[in-house]
Write a protein that holds these residues in place. Structure first.
Motif, PDB file in Angstrom:
ATOM      1  N   GLY A   1       3.170  12.774  -3.995  1.00  0.00           N
ATOM      2  CA  GLY A   1       3.771  11.920  -5.023  1.00  0.00           C
ATOM      3  C   GLY A   1       3.496  10.439  -4.873  1.00  0.00           C
ATOM      4  N   LYS A   2       2.454  10.076  -4.131  1.00  0.00           N
ATOM      5  CA  LYS A   2       2.122   8.665  -3.929  1.00  0.00           C
ATOM      6  C   LYS A   2       1.876   7.946  -5.254  1.00  0.00           C
ATOM      7  CE  LYS A   2      -1.478   9.771  -1.544  1.00  0.00           C
ATOM      8  NZ  LYS A   2      -1.303  11.222  -1.500  1.00  0.00           N
TER       9      LYS A   2
ATOM     10  N   VAL B   1       5.055   7.372  -7.239  1.00  0.00           N
ATOM     11  CA  VAL B   1       5.828   6.294  -6.622  1.00  0.00           C
ATOM     12  C   VAL B   1       5.186   4.943  -6.930  1.00  0.00           C
ATOM     13  CG1 VAL B   1       6.545   5.263  -4.420  1.00  0.00           C
ATOM     14  CG2 VAL B   1       6.843   7.718  -4.811  1.00  0.00           C
ATOM     15  N   ALA B   2       3.860   4.850  -6.822  1.00  0.00           N
ATOM     16  CA  ALA B   2       3.158   3.593  -7.097  1.00  0.00           C
ATOM     17  C   ALA B   2       3.387   3.133  -8.538  1.00  0.00           C
ATOM     18  CB  ALA B   2       1.671   3.745  -6.805  1.00  0.00           C
ATOM     19  N   VAL B   3       3.259   4.057  -9.494  1.00  0.00           N
ATOM     20  CA  VAL B   3       3.470   3.706 -10.905  1.00  0.00           C
ATOM     21  C   VAL B   3       4.909   3.254 -11.136  1.00  0.00           C
ATOM     22  CG1 VAL B   3       3.581   4.616 -13.267  1.00  0.00           C
ATOM     23  CG2 VAL B   3       1.633   5.180 -11.809  1.00  0.00           C
TER      24      VAL B   3
ATOM     25  N   PRO C   1      -5.349   6.939  -0.867  1.00  0.00           N
ATOM     26  CA  PRO C   1      -5.351   8.339  -0.441  1.00  0.00           C
ATOM     27  C   PRO C   1      -4.370   8.529   0.719  1.00  0.00           C
ATOM     28  CG  PRO C   1      -7.500   7.292  -0.048  1.00  0.00           C
ATOM     29  CD  PRO C   1      -6.590   6.255  -0.588  1.00  0.00           C
ATOM     30  N   SER C   2      -4.176   9.764   1.130  1.00  0.00           N
ATOM     31  CA  SER C   2      -3.298  10.029   2.270  1.00  0.00           C
ATOM     32  C   SER C   2      -3.918   9.451   3.540  1.00  0.00           C
ATOM     33  CB  SER C   2      -3.075  11.533   2.434  1.00  0.00           C
ATOM     34  OG  SER C   2      -4.260  12.149   2.877  1.00  0.00           O
ATOM     35  N   VAL C   3      -3.116   9.314   4.582  1.00  0.00           N
ATOM     36  CA  VAL C   3      -3.611   8.737   5.828  1.00  0.00           C
ATOM     37  C   VAL C   3      -4.661   9.615   6.496  1.00  0.00           C
ATOM     38  CG1 VAL C   3      -1.575   7.331   6.274  1.00  0.00           C
ATOM     39  CG2 VAL C   3      -1.665   9.662   7.147  1.00  0.00           C
ATOM     40  N   GLN C   4      -4.804  10.853   6.052  1.00  0.00           N
ATOM     41  CA  GLN C   4      -5.839  11.739   6.588  1.00  0.00           C
ATOM     42  C   GLN C   4      -7.240  11.304   6.159  1.00  0.00           C
ATOM     43  OE1 GLN C   4      -4.549  15.504   5.034  1.00  0.00           O
ATOM     44  NE2 GLN C   4      -3.303  15.954   6.834  1.00  0.00           N
ATOM     45  N   CYS C   5      -7.343  10.560   5.070  1.00  0.00           N
ATOM     46  CA  CYS C   5      -8.645  10.106   4.570  1.00  0.00           C
ATOM     47  C   CYS C   5      -9.061   8.826   5.290  1.00  0.00           C
ATOM     48  CB  CYS C   5      -8.589   9.827   3.076  1.00  0.00           C
ATOM     49  SG  CYS C   5      -8.329  11.296   2.095  1.00  0.00           S
TER      50      CYS C   5
ATOM     51  N   LEU D   1       0.853  -1.178   0.000  1.00  0.00           N
ATOM     52  CA  LEU D   1       0.000   0.000   0.000  1.00  0.00           C
ATOM     53  C   LEU D   1       0.893   1.234   0.000  1.00  0.00           C
ATOM     54  CD1 LEU D   1      -3.045   1.024   0.508  1.00  0.00           C
ATOM     55  CD2 LEU D   1      -2.243   1.370   2.845  1.00  0.00           C
ATOM     56  N   ILE D   2       0.690   2.113  -0.964  1.00  0.00           N
ATOM     57  CA  ILE D   2       1.463   3.355  -1.048  1.00  0.00           C
ATOM     58  C   ILE D   2       0.577   4.486  -0.531  1.00  0.00           C
ATOM     59  CG2 ILE D   2       2.713   4.947  -2.547  1.00  0.00           C
ATOM     60  CD1 ILE D   2       3.992   2.161  -2.486  1.00  0.00           C
ATOM     61  N   THR D   3       1.015   5.142   0.535  1.00  0.00           N
ATOM     62  CA  THR D   3       0.275   6.265   1.109  1.00  0.00           C
ATOM     63  C   THR D   3       1.264   7.311   1.607  1.00  0.00           C
ATOM     64  OG1 THR D   3      -1.548   6.892   2.583  1.00  0.00           O
ATOM     65  CG2 THR D   3       0.072   5.309   3.444  1.00  0.00           C
ATOM     66  N   SER D   4       0.734   8.396   2.147  1.00  0.00           N
ATOM     67  CA  SER D   4       1.592   9.445   2.700  1.00  0.00           C
ATOM     68  C   SER D   4       0.802  10.209   3.749  1.00  0.00           C
ATOM     69  CB  SER D   4       2.076  10.390   1.599  1.00  0.00           C
ATOM     70  OG  SER D   4       0.989  11.140   1.100  1.00  0.00           O
TER      71      SER D   4
END
Length: 190
Positions: free
Chosen positions: A71-72, A75-77, A178-182, A62-65
């Protein structure tokens, strides 16, 4: 600009890279940090994941920020493309049902059915997976939740089991979240 979906083969064709992406052989890098160092960091991440996989059963990442727009998606791509150099079946999942960014980053249509519709209607998610050429990665679009509430779709859907099913079909599953805020990120990370 051709963004074409051939239903029988589930192949998405794309004649040229999106304007903010450049291709380096089998690597795609965002031009805002298109340096050798950035490409090496992605390859280092791939190598570390492959080493981890030797000792643990790791099939998904899982790619998050912390916040949005860090830039998640890029980075994932790049991680998916880097993994695809060594592994034939890499799936890139657009898990951000609010602000799906993979389609835009890849230069593809964001109107394709995908994760949201599969979860809402209990469809087989593998039916929505598309092969992205020439990157040689598979892509599960975010789709569009009919309720307009991504949290409800992800919460009620048995998401973990559905992603586990996909991990049996692919060598690696990379989830762009999404970001960890979501609040939805919590459902994706469980």
């Amino acid at each position: 600009m051709k963004a074409l979906l051939e239903q029988p083969d589930h192949v998405v064709g794309r004649p040229s890279p999106a304007p903010h992406l450049i291709a380096h052989g089998a690597r795609v890098t965002d031009t805002s940090f298109a340096t050798r160092f950035a490409a090496q960091q992605i390859d280092e991440l791939r190598l570390r994941l492959e080493r981890l996989r030797r000792t643990r059963e790791v099939h998904s990442v899982l790619i998050t920020s912390a916040v949005s727009r860090e830039g998640k998606t890029v980075v994932a791509v790049n991680l998916a493309v880097s993994l695809a150099k060594q592994w034939p079946r890499v799936l890139l999942v657009d898990g951000d049902l609010r602000k799906a960014g993979l389609a835009t980053t890849l230069g593809l249509s964001h109107l394709l059915p995908g994760l949201a519709e599969g979860l809402e209607h209990d469809w087989d998610l593998s039916g929505a997976v598309r092969l992205v050429e020439p990157l040689n990665i598979h892509w599960l679009p975010a789709g569009c939740p009919s309720t307009g509430e991504p949290g409800k779709v992800l919460h009620k859907s048995g998401l973990r089991a559905r992603l586990e099913e996909l991990s049996h079909e692919f060598d690696w599953v990379i989830v762009d979240s999404p970001s960890v805020q979501c609040p939805e990120t919590h459902f994706l990370s469980d």
